[in-house]
Design an enzyme around this catalytic site. Structure first.
Site, PDB file in Angstrom:
ATOM      1  N   HIS B 321       0.808  -1.220   0.000  1.00  0.00           N
ATOM      2  CA  HIS B 321       0.000   0.000   0.000  1.00  0.00           C
ATOM      3  C   HIS B 321       0.841   1.270   0.000  1.00  0.00           C
ATOM      4  O   HIS B 321       0.325   2.345  -0.310  1.00  0.00           O
ATOM      5  CB  HIS B 321      -0.949   0.009   1.210  1.00  0.00           C
ATOM      6  CG  HIS B 321      -2.105  -0.925   1.035  1.00  0.00           C
ATOM      7  ND1 HIS B 321      -2.010  -2.266   1.319  1.00  0.00           N
ATOM      8  CD2 HIS B 321      -3.362  -0.719   0.573  1.00  0.00           C
ATOM      9  CE1 HIS B 321      -3.177  -2.844   1.054  1.00  0.00           C
ATOM     10  NE2 HIS B 321      -3.996  -1.939   0.594  1.00  0.00           N
ATOM     11  N   GLY B 322       2.110   1.160   0.353  1.00  0.00           N
ATOM     12  CA  GLY B 322       2.961   2.344   0.317  1.00  0.00           C
ATOM     13  C   GLY B 322       4.293   2.080   0.996  1.00  0.00           C
ATOM     14  O   GLY B 322       4.387   1.233   1.886  1.00  0.00           O
TER      15      GLY B 322
END
Lengths: 386, 401
Positions: B321-322
């Site tokens: 997600h990051g």
């Protein structure tokens, strides 16, 4: 045809009809929709609260005030001329109307944070083009000069006016904007392209006019921290609530070092020491200011324009050293002369103003607004009857 | 958000009517290809398109050979591209920097000279779809022969930015069906789905985003009740934002006659964490299950190995997600939650069995516990660990640190 297929056709037909109907309603709204009892774009009907009045609304407001045979005084510029610091009943532009009398009608279209050539200036240009007697008043400071018509929170108005064919063809401005767009970083360029495209679509479908009409009369749909829980309420139900000035001893204490840095920056970025202890404008700055004026203001508007170079509050100016004060005075006077050299009336506003006339570094109190109105009324009369 | 830009509205106003008017698949396909390419180029720019072309061409060609070692090399290339574009700076600053700050700074300087300003648009989705494709070919599935079909699989514009993650054995037949005959029912269903997505995203999620941003900055000043309201808004916001976007992607694809996989199935109605992950971002969950969890051994090597595999998978899921530690911690939060979910009934003996019985008899209790667990996880997802911890403490009227 099956039932499913029929209902699908009906749904799609409904979407198309709804879209065309909303475009039609938007077109109607753009012709008449405007805030009732309008005095100014106060905070609750401004971009500060995600309310972006469409260009057509500005023009509708100006035309609603105008009557044949009278001179329409359109006020542009930023929060200073918008009247931030002045409660609705003490607004300087109301006093200006009283001073000018019945042969003039004043409409305050200034936006917080706007440049002089944004928003109201475009309305003035458009109405002059239609041979309506218009005078335009805006404010700026020496380094900010004219600013740019597009860009910033009020820049969308330029693209809307442009795509609604309201502006005078002006090659120098178009070229200057093209060069500015080319110089932007990719992300900002894409944002500007979006803003332009939105303005283009607005000219056809008037979706922003309709949305703002609904937002003003019925329900608003975007949250903002200023209105917080009241964000959904129709803006018509949220009156101008600009507060009165604080007691004098509380006014100038916030962010003092930062404010002093701003005060100094007004002149130190423009002036360099010359011969015999005299100041002179730095050559590049002089050229830039001159070019800004030349490429921003259509020749048609220049003789009908009054620019005010607004001084900072005396509380701050008093803290400058004698040399800084001299530099400040020189820069204001020299910049005003540059405006005049381009055929535009320009006055320095603030001479003779007292601390009580300000609510902070830049904004005028009710008292300051009265003084400003007197200055502008005098200049307007001279401008209209040279 | 790309689907509510004026550019995309203009693009759609031209693209879709022409697509519908071109009755024959042989005409529709090049038009769809051109539309996808224009969309990708407009939003990604040359710096975002070129890396995708390179890894896309490599993926297509190695799959055509059906040689396992070439497919493996292709998988390595896709993962390396994802790591490079998305995680290079994170690896330098946050991982290497923890051990050797000097070397990390030098490497980061070097990396910055070759990295573009932003990772190529949708790189995470490209990488996952290409890896899926190569693994399936490696396992013996037939590759996509026609280059046009592969390009459309890669840059099908409705799912290009934020998924859902497609599976090519499902997508390609769906594409052929869409090209052969998009019906008025498809268009109507697509329009309804887009409308639903727009309301979720623009009317609800975007407003919540503005409010959360404002109240998040002043979280310390909120009352306990307001803090709980904030947590509810945060939880609602991410669901409405992501599922709204997915609704639009599914709706747009349906306008082409192509059905994409669902991504959400009322996740906040889940009565256990396991149930939640069968309802939340389903295309990602199933991808991770099929291409990470099961290859790691899944649940085939005993309870301990299953739990460790679960933690690894969820840490990676978080990292996907990051590139930041709080995403990893969010993943681990769920990994640990699932560990507990799977094992409490056996580990705690009779107490555990009793608890399991209570949850079985009272699904509402499981729902509340799951919802709270997920909601606390969102604090880790959105905020740095220390801040998330402080915010969590505030919810219980505690002040920490």
């Amino acid at each position: 045809m099956t039932t499913t297929r029929l209902s699908s056709w009906l749904l799609l037909g409904g979407i198309l009809t709804g879209f065309l109907g909303s475009a039609w309603q938007g077109r109607l709204a753009s012709a008449y929709s405007k805030p009732g009892g309008f005095r100014r774009f106060h905070q609750r009907i401004s971009p500060d609260t995600i309310y972006y009045p469409p260009y057509a609304m500005l023009e509708a407001l100006a035309l609603a005030r105008w009557q044949p045979g009278k001179t329409l005084v359109i006020i542009g510029g930023n929060s200073i001329l918008n009247g931030v610091g002045q409660p609705a009943d003490e607004l300087w532009s109301l006093r200006l109307q009283e001073l000018l009398g019945d042969s003039y009608v004043v409409v305050n279209l200034a936006f917080r944070g706007a440049y002089p050539m944004q928003g109201a200036a475009l309305v003035a240009e458009s109405l002059l083009r239609r041979d309506i007697a218009v005078l335009f008043v805006a404010n700026t400071n020496p380094p900010a000069a004219t600013g740019r018509a597009p860009g910033g929170a009020s820049g969308y108005l330029y693209w809307q006016a442009q795509y609604q064919n309201q502006l005078v063809p002006f090659a120098a401005r178009a070229e200057s904007i093209r060069r500015w767009l080319d110089s932007l970083p990719p992300l900002e360029r894409q944002q500007q392209a979006e803003e332009r495209l939105g303005a283009h679509l607005e000219a056809w479908f008037r979706q922003q006019s309709l949305w703002h009409h609904v937002g003003y009369r019925h329900i608003f749909t975007v949250w903002n921290f200023v209105l917080a829980r009241d964000f959904w309420m129709p803006r018509a139900s949220l009156p101008d609530n600009e507060p009165s000035a604080q007691p004098l001893h509380d006014r100038f204490q916030n962010f003092l070092p930062q404010e002093m840095a701003i005060v100094r920056s007004f002149s130190e970025s423009l002036a360099v020491p010359g011969a015999a202890d005299q100041w002179q404008l730095e050559a590049g700055s002089r050229q830039r200011l001159s070019a800004d004026i030349e490429t921003s203001i259509v020749p048609l508007l220049r003789p009908r324009t009054l620019i005010l170079l607004c001084e900072n509050a005396p509380y701050y100016l008093d803290q400058l050293s004698p040399a800084e004060k001299a530099r400040d005075a020189f820069v204001y006077s020299a910049c005003a002369q540059i405006w005049r050299d381009h055929g535009i009336a320009c006055e320095v506003a603030g001479a003779g103003f007292a601390p009580v006339d300000y609510i902070d570094r830049a904004h005028l109190s009710g008292d300051g607004g009265q003084k400003l109105a007197q200055l502008v009324a005098r200049k307007i009369t001279q401008l209209n009857h040279p | 958000m790309i689907f509510n830009t004026y550019w995309f509205i203009c693009f759609s106003a031209v693209f879709f009517p022409v697509y519908w008017l071109l009755f024959r698949p042989v005409w529709r396909k090049p038009w769809l290809l051109a539309g996808c390419a224009v969309f990708h180029y407009h939003f990604a720019g040359p710096a975002g398109v070129i890396p995708i072309i390179v890894i896309g061409v490599a993926t297509y060609l190695v799959a055509l050979t059906r040689r396992r070692f070439l497919c493996a090399a292709g998988i390595v290339l896709c993962v390396a591209a994802l790591c490079f574009y998305k995680y290079a700076l994170f690896f330098c600053a946050d991982l290497l920097g923890a051990f050797n700050p000097g070397a990390a700074a030098a490497l980061e300087k070097q990396v910055r000279t070759v990295l573009p300003g932003a990772a190529p648009l949708g790189i995470s989705f490209f990488a996952f779809e290409f890896v899926h494709y190569l693994v399936e070919v490696w396992r013996g599935q037939e590759p996509i022969r026609r280059p046009g079909d592969f390009v459309l699989f890669a840059i099908h514009f409705p799912s290009l930015v934020a998924g859902p993650i497609k599976r090519y054995p499902v997508y390609v037949p769906g594409l052929q069906a869409g090209l052969a005959g998009v019906t008025v029912d498809d268009v109507a269903a697509g329009a309804q789905r887009i409308a639903l997505g727009l309301v979720k995203k623009i009317v609800l999620a975007d407003n919540l985003t503005l409010a959360i941003s404002f109240y998040g900055d002043g979280f310390a000043g909120l009352s306990t009740g307001q803090a709980w309201l904030f947590l509810a808004a945060l939880s609602a916001r991410i669901l409405l934002d992501f599922s709204g976007y997915t609704d639009m992607a599914l709706g747009l694809s349906r306008l082409l006659g192509v059905r994409l996989p669902e991504n959400f199935n009322y996740p906040y109605a889940a009565t256990s964490l396991q149930d939640f992950w069968q309802r939340w971002h389903m295309s990602l969950t199933s991808w991770i299950r099929d291409y990470v969890y099961i290859p790691l051994g899944g649940n085939r090597h005993g309870r301990l190995r299953q739990l460790v595999n679960g933690l690894i998978v969820f840490a990676l899921c978080g990292l996907w997600h990051g590139p930041a530690w709080h995403f990893v911690l969010w993943g681990l939060w769920h990994g640990v939650g699932l560990m507990i979910n799977f094992s409490y009934a056996t580990i705690l003996g009779s107490v555990g069995r009793g608890l399991a019985g209570v949850f079985a008899r009272l699904p509402a209790l499981g729902w509340v516990v799951t919802l709270l667990y997920v909601a606390f996880g969102w604090l880790l997802f959105f905020y740095e660990p220390l801040r998330a911890w402080t915010m969590a403490a505030k919810l219980f009227a505690l002040h920490w640190p």
